[in-house]
Design a protein around this motif. Structure first.
Motif, PDB file in Angstrom:
ATOM      1  N   PRO A  43       0.699  -1.285   0.014  1.00  0.00           N
ATOM      2  CA  PRO A  43       0.051  -0.096   0.083  1.00  0.00           C
ATOM      3  C   PRO A  43       0.984   1.497   0.070  1.00  0.00           C
ATOM      4  CG  PRO A  43      -0.019  -1.037   2.282  1.00  0.00           C
ATOM      5  CD  PRO A  43       0.652  -2.042   1.048  1.00  0.00           C
ATOM      6  N   ASP A  44       2.124   1.144   0.162  1.00  0.00           N
ATOM      7  CA  ASP A  44       2.996   2.192  -0.133  1.00  0.00           C
ATOM      8  C   ASP A  44       3.286   2.928  -1.133  1.00  0.00           C
ATOM      9  OD1 ASP A  44       4.610   0.395  -0.564  1.00  0.00           O
ATOM     10  OD2 ASP A  44       5.918   0.767   0.774  1.00  0.00           O
ATOM     11  N   GLY A  45       2.658   2.042  -2.132  1.00  0.00           N
ATOM     12  CA  GLY A  45       2.842   2.672  -3.579  1.00  0.00           C
ATOM     13  C   GLY A  45       4.120   2.611  -4.061  1.00  0.00           C
ATOM     14  N   GLU A  46       4.935   1.701  -3.753  1.00  0.00           N
ATOM     15  CA  GLU A  46       6.207   1.374  -4.426  1.00  0.00           C
ATOM     16  C   GLU A  46       6.137   0.289  -5.452  1.00  0.00           C
ATOM     17  OE1 GLU A  46       9.680   0.401  -1.894  1.00  0.00           O
ATOM     18  OE2 GLU A  46       8.802   1.649  -0.391  1.00  0.00           O
ATOM     19  N   TRP A  47       6.864   0.238  -6.517  1.00  0.00           N
ATOM     20  CA  TRP A  47       6.704  -0.422  -7.613  1.00  0.00           C
ATOM     21  C   TRP A  47       7.956  -1.496  -7.710  1.00  0.00           C
ATOM     22  CZ3 TRP A  47       2.803  -0.715 -10.577  1.00  0.00           C
ATOM     23  CH2 TRP A  47       1.861   0.559 -10.861  1.00  0.00           C
ATOM     24  N   ARG A  48       7.934  -2.829  -7.947  1.00  0.00           N
ATOM     25  CA  ARG A  48       8.882  -3.799  -8.049  1.00  0.00           C
ATOM     26  C   ARG A  48       8.897  -4.596  -9.165  1.00  0.00           C
ATOM     27  NH1 ARG A  48      10.141  -1.236  -4.582  1.00  0.00           N
ATOM     28  NH2 ARG A  48      10.815  -1.911  -2.461  1.00  0.00           N
ATOM     29  N   LEU A  49       9.994  -4.994  -9.647  1.00  0.00           N
ATOM     30  CA  LEU A  49      10.062  -6.111 -10.905  1.00  0.00           C
ATOM     31  C   LEU A  49       9.261  -7.387 -10.351  1.00  0.00           C
ATOM     32  CD1 LEU A  49      13.747  -5.823 -12.158  1.00  0.00           C
ATOM     33  CD2 LEU A  49      11.815  -4.425 -12.982  1.00  0.00           C
ATOM     34  N   ASP A  50       8.698  -7.863 -11.315  1.00  0.00           N
ATOM     35  CA  ASP A  50       7.550  -8.896 -10.880  1.00  0.00           C
ATOM     36  C   ASP A  50       7.257  -9.732 -11.941  1.00  0.00           C
ATOM     37  OD1 ASP A  50       5.951 -10.950  -9.851  1.00  0.00           O
ATOM     38  OD2 ASP A  50       5.032  -9.632  -8.259  1.00  0.00           O
ATOM     39  N   GLY A  51       7.831 -10.941 -12.440  1.00  0.00           N
ATOM     40  CA  GLY A  51       7.789 -11.484 -13.902  1.00  0.00           C
ATOM     41  C   GLY A  51       7.141 -12.913 -13.439  1.00  0.00           C
ATOM     42  N   ARG A  52       6.476 -12.814 -12.361  1.00  0.00           N
ATOM     43  CA  ARG A  52       5.837 -14.343 -12.116  1.00  0.00           C
ATOM     44  C   ARG A  52       4.771 -14.269 -13.234  1.00  0.00           C
ATOM     45  NH1 ARG A  52       3.814 -13.313  -5.974  1.00  0.00           N
ATOM     46  NH2 ARG A  52       3.802 -11.188  -6.798  1.00  0.00           N
ATOM     47  N   PRO A  53       4.365 -15.492 -13.714  1.00  0.00           N
ATOM     48  CA  PRO A  53       3.415 -15.950 -14.777  1.00  0.00           C
ATOM     49  C   PRO A  53       2.042 -15.251 -14.588  1.00  0.00           C
ATOM     50  CG  PRO A  53       4.947 -17.861 -14.403  1.00  0.00           C
ATOM     51  CD  PRO A  53       5.349 -16.783 -13.281  1.00  0.00           C
ATOM     52  N   ALA A  54       1.506 -15.377 -13.217  1.00  0.00           N
ATOM     53  CA  ALA A  54       0.201 -14.812 -12.918  1.00  0.00           C
ATOM     54  C   ALA A  54       0.232 -13.553 -13.264  1.00  0.00           C
ATOM     55  CB  ALA A  54      -0.147 -15.593 -11.389  1.00  0.00           C
ATOM     56  N   VAL A  55       1.327 -12.708 -12.642  1.00  0.00           N
ATOM     57  CA  VAL A  55       1.278 -11.417 -12.512  1.00  0.00           C
ATOM     58  C   VAL A  55       1.309 -10.908 -14.221  1.00  0.00           C
ATOM     59  CG1 VAL A  55       2.573  -9.218 -12.256  1.00  0.00           C
ATOM     60  CG2 VAL A  55       2.361 -11.221 -10.461  1.00  0.00           C
ATOM     61  N   LEU A  56       2.262 -11.669 -15.014  1.00  0.00           N
ATOM     62  CA  LEU A  56       2.218 -11.081 -16.218  1.00  0.00           C
ATOM     63  C   LEU A  56       1.236 -11.269 -17.217  1.00  0.00           C
ATOM     64  CD1 LEU A  56       5.779 -12.633 -17.211  1.00  0.00           C
ATOM     65  CD2 LEU A  56       5.426 -10.232 -16.373  1.00  0.00           C
ATOM     66  N   ARG A  57       0.099 -12.411 -16.881  1.00  0.00           N
ATOM     67  CA  ARG A  57      -0.864 -12.835 -17.514  1.00  0.00           C
ATOM     68  C   ARG A  57      -1.874 -11.549 -17.191  1.00  0.00           C
ATOM     69  NH1 ARG A  57      -2.725 -16.879 -20.273  1.00  0.00           N
ATOM     70  NH2 ARG A  57      -1.263 -18.538 -20.827  1.00  0.00           N
ATOM     71  N   ASP A  58      -1.960 -11.490 -15.832  1.00  0.00           N
ATOM     72  CA  ASP A  58      -2.999 -10.345 -15.275  1.00  0.00           C
ATOM     73  C   ASP A  58      -2.741  -8.863 -15.995  1.00  0.00           C
ATOM     74  OD1 ASP A  58      -5.320  -9.498 -13.409  1.00  0.00           O
ATOM     75  OD2 ASP A  58      -3.474  -8.282 -12.852  1.00  0.00           O
ATOM     76  N   GLN A  59      -1.610  -8.626 -16.172  1.00  0.00           N
ATOM     77  CA  GLN A  59      -1.124  -7.188 -16.658  1.00  0.00           C
ATOM     78  C   GLN A  59      -1.406  -7.246 -18.351  1.00  0.00           C
ATOM     79  OE1 GLN A  59       2.759  -6.303 -15.782  1.00  0.00           O
ATOM     80  NE2 GLN A  59       2.125  -5.505 -13.684  1.00  0.00           N
ATOM     81  N   VAL A  60      -1.344  -8.375 -18.874  1.00  0.00           N
ATOM     82  CA  VAL A  60      -1.507  -8.383 -20.229  1.00  0.00           C
ATOM     83  C   VAL A  60      -3.171  -8.504 -20.474  1.00  0.00           C
ATOM     84  CG1 VAL A  60      -1.782  -9.910 -22.326  1.00  0.00           C
ATOM     85  CG2 VAL A  60       0.518  -9.458 -21.023  1.00  0.00           C
ATOM     86  N   GLU A  61      -4.088  -9.072 -19.671  1.00  0.00           N
ATOM     87  CA  GLU A  61      -5.555  -8.840 -19.457  1.00  0.00           C
ATOM     88  C   GLU A  61      -5.952  -7.311 -19.530  1.00  0.00           C
ATOM     89  OE1 GLU A  61      -7.312 -11.144 -20.842  1.00  0.00           O
ATOM     90  OE2 GLU A  61      -6.182 -12.843 -20.917  1.00  0.00           O
TER      91      GLU A  61
END
Length: 263
Positions: free
Chosen positions: A56-74
């Protein structure tokens, strides 16, 4: 702005780069308003995935987990209102997720018809070689300009493989105007230093496609005018003299997932 981009398509410019702005409320970006025109159908829309919020602090991180990538594409498909993202780029390689998992997911999305081509960002020559053993790579976006040539071997590797190379920060945040060599070439050519920086990149290799960012139409048109600047071999050599300290990095990179504070 979209009308301007369609107009630029008629002049031979056919790529729109739309990085996902995940930190904002959902953005509705409509590439087609009603039935698309012939020029609109030929535009190539590209975006990135692989960076996510970690708390919730709003920071961004590299996250290449398959579920995350799929969700971002959708999410990108919904927000852009397209059935396929023609060029999907991985924002960075996530060191905490196996490369085969990250690129394997993008390959699956391509095979499903949701992605047309796959690109990478901020990779070394070795990382590019490893990635090409997993998936066909259409483009590489690395930080590269007259003042920052840390990734010098990568454009050469892209040219040898026929991969598009997209230099980010191609005018080094306006710094070329503060360097005597570039300023001298600009004065001789009757152009701005930023235009010289872009012209140098355009003449560097046939696979180079600079992607200068802008928020103003006048600035966009100024950047596009770099195509009309022809640099002589002597001018190119003067402008390309090493101008920054080896190993110095320009700009921040998103921290790795798991580092920093989590709310």
């Amino acid at each position: 702005m979209f009308d301007l981009l369609v107009g630029e398509r008629s002049r031979g410019h056919d790529t729109i780069c739309l990085p996902a702005r995940w930190r904002r409320p959902p953005i509705r970006c409509s590439v087609h308003r009603g039935r698309p025109t012939a020029a609109e159908r030929e535009l190539l829309v590209t975006t990135k995935v692989g960076v996510a919020r970690t708390g919730p602090d709003g920071e961004w991180r590299l996250d290449g987990r398959p579920a995350v990538l799929r969700d971002q594409v959708e999410q990108a498909l919904r927000r852009l209102r397209v059935e396929r993202i023609e060029l999907l780029r991985l924002h960075r390689i996530d060191p905490e997720t196996p490369l085969a998992d990250q690129l394997g997911t993008l390959r699956e999305l391509r095979d499903e018809g949701k992605v047309g081509r796959i690109g990478l960002s901020e990779v070394t020559g070795d990382e590019l070689d490893r990635a090409r053993r997993i998936v066909d790579v259409a483009s590489v976006q690395n930080r590269y300009n007259l003042l920052d040539r840390e990734h010098e071997p990568v454009p050469a590797a892209c040219e040898a493989a026929g991969i598009a190379f997209l230099p980010s920060r191609p005018v080094a945040w306006g710094e070329p105007g503060q360097r005597s060599e570039v300023a001298a070439v600009a004065a001789e050519a009757g152009a701005t230093p930023s235009r010289i920086a872009l012209a140098w990149l355009l003449g560097h290799s046939p696979v180079v496609l600079p992607i200068p960012g802008t928020a103003r139409i006048a600035h966009l048109e100024e950047n596009l005018a770099a195509e009309g600047v022809e640099l002589s071999p002597a001018q190119r050599e003067l402008a390309r003299r090493p101008l920054r300290e080896p190993g110095r990095r320009n700009g921040a990179v998103a921290p790795r997932r798991g580092s920093g504070r989590h709310g």
